[in-house]
Scaffold this motif. Structure first.
Motif, PDB file in Angstrom:
ATOM      1  N   ARG A 166       0.789  -1.168   0.238  1.00 21.45           N
ATOM      2  CA  ARG A 166       0.108   0.116   0.092  1.00 21.45           C
ATOM      3  C   ARG A 166       0.656   1.317   0.126  1.00 21.45           C
ATOM      4  N   HIS A 167       1.940   0.830  -0.015  1.00 21.42           N
ATOM      5  CA  HIS A 167       2.926   2.555  -0.138  1.00 21.42           C
ATOM      6  C   HIS A 167       4.236   2.444  -1.327  1.00 21.42           C
ATOM      7  N   ASP A 230      -2.508   1.374  -5.178  1.00 23.65           N
ATOM      8  CA  ASP A 230      -1.909   0.693  -3.857  1.00 23.65           C
ATOM      9  C   ASP A 230      -2.763   1.145  -2.832  1.00 23.65           C
ATOM     10  N   GLN A 231      -3.415   2.118  -2.667  1.00 18.24           N
ATOM     11  CA  GLN A 231      -4.443   2.359  -1.546  1.00 18.24           C
ATOM     12  C   GLN A 231      -5.607   3.334  -2.050  1.00 18.24           C
ATOM     13  N   GLY A 235      -4.240   7.379  -3.637  1.00 16.92           N
ATOM     14  CA  GLY A 235      -3.259   6.339  -4.040  1.00 16.92           C
ATOM     15  C   GLY A 235      -2.470   6.322  -5.385  1.00 16.92           C
TER      16      GLY A 235
END
Length: 347
Positions: A166-167, A230-231, A235
């Motif tokens: 997520r990063h 990713d989020q 994102g």
């Protein structure tokens, strides 16, 4: 990865995404199926080497969509495993070729002043001295020497962290090198994520919006699509993978490159960028079989966007041909020889 076990062509349902809108005036391929040139092809791989027509060959290969487009006309189109012409399939690494096209447009528009620029010009957070000698061209050709494990089966490998993590922006900032840039080619998906970050920083746009304006709308894509993030909040697009679209709309991207970046009289991707992206080159550590995020499977001018589990946009300019194959996996088939034989049946 523990939850989902393994990647799948329906992974677009698992990740947050940004939408791509269909074109207001869709481009529709004319269709002339049942062309005599496609009566037989050779089954490559496995024990069965008899000639089979496509309708008998494809159902046993985990294929979900197969299109053959000759001279801008659909000569063969079929869907399997419950899929149809409106079904999305995750592109996996075919997205790399789209990211490359966006980089070429950014260069043409002056957002990226030169592919010989150091990447630190666009991502100053990469402060380590080693990155100051890494150029945008190194990223395009995957000769950065970046340390990153390309292994979809290992949950601790770099590509698994990129796919499920997520990063992504943070991952890019903390990359390390395992060898000097320009020394050796190495297929590492994180290179494309780095390229996507350069495009985002240079243009001030997210990749989905830039793709919508510069490619998706001009090509008159028939269906909505998406790019996985990713989020959910602010994102980053997974630039190395995860465009989710239909077979026909993927085929339009192949047609764009077949026509040297020109679409119905509009130069969408610079012609010199298309040429540089798909030509044979083995200088400065690059690999002749890989251009600017395009695979070059043979020395007869063919090239392809290829994705995990056997997703392909295959372009053969000498035969004026585009083939799209999407599948649940490779199905035990060596697809490039199959594509080459189909291409050989067309003058």
């Amino acid at each position: 990865m523990v939850i989902y076990q393994f990647s799948d062509i329906k992974d677009y349902k698992r990740f947050p995404s940004r939408p791509l809108e269909a074109g207001a005036t869709p481009f529709i391929f004319p269709s002339q199926p049942n062309d005599d040139f496609l009566e037989t092809i050779s089954v490559v791989g496995g024990e069965d080497t008899a000639h089979k027509d496509l309708d008998r060959f494809l159902p046993n290969t985990k294929t979900v969509a197969f299109l053959v487009i000759h001279r801008d006309t659909i000569r063969y189109e079929n869907y399997f495993e419950g899929y149809n012409d409106t079904a999305w399939v995750a592109s996996f690494s075919m997205a790399k070729s789209f990211t490359s096209a966006l980089a070429g447009i950014a260069v043409e528009e002056g957002h990226i002043s030169s592919i010989d620029d150091p990447i630190t010009k666009y991502i100053p957070e990469m402060k380590s001295q080693v990155w100051q000698s890494v150029t945008v061209k190194h990223v395009l050709e995957m000769t950065t020497g970046v340390k990153h494990q390309e292994n979809y089966f290992n949950p601790f490998a770099g590509v698994a962290r990129s796919y499920y993590g997520r990063h992504l922006e943070r991952q890019v900032h903390h990359l390390k090198q395992e060898r000097p840039a320009g020394e050796r080619w190495g297929y590492k998906s994180i290179n494309t994520q780095l390229l996507g970050e350069i495009v985002v920083r240079a243009t001030g746009r997210n990749l989905t919006d830039y793709l919508q304006e510069k490619i998706w709308t001009p090509l008159g894509m028939e269906h909505p699509a998406s790019w996985s993030l990713d989020q959910r909040r602010n994102g980053r697009e997974k630039a190395f993978c995860c465009l989710n679209a239909t077979a026909r709309d993927f085929a339009k991207f192949g047609r764009l490159y077949l026509h040297n970046g020109n679409w119905e009289g509009q130069q969408v991707v610079p012609e010199d960028w298309v040429k540089a992206s798909t030509e044979l080159n083995s200088e400065e550590g690059s690999y002749w079989g890989y251009g600017y995020q395009w695979w070059i499977p043979s020395k007869d001018g063919a090239y392809a966007a290829e994705g995990h589990l056997g997703q392909f946009i295959y372009v053969h300019p000498a035969h004026d041909l585009v083939i799209v194959r999407l599948g649940q996996n490779y199905g035990g088939v060596r697809w490039y020889p199959v594509f080459a034989q189909i291409a050989a049946q067309y003058p």
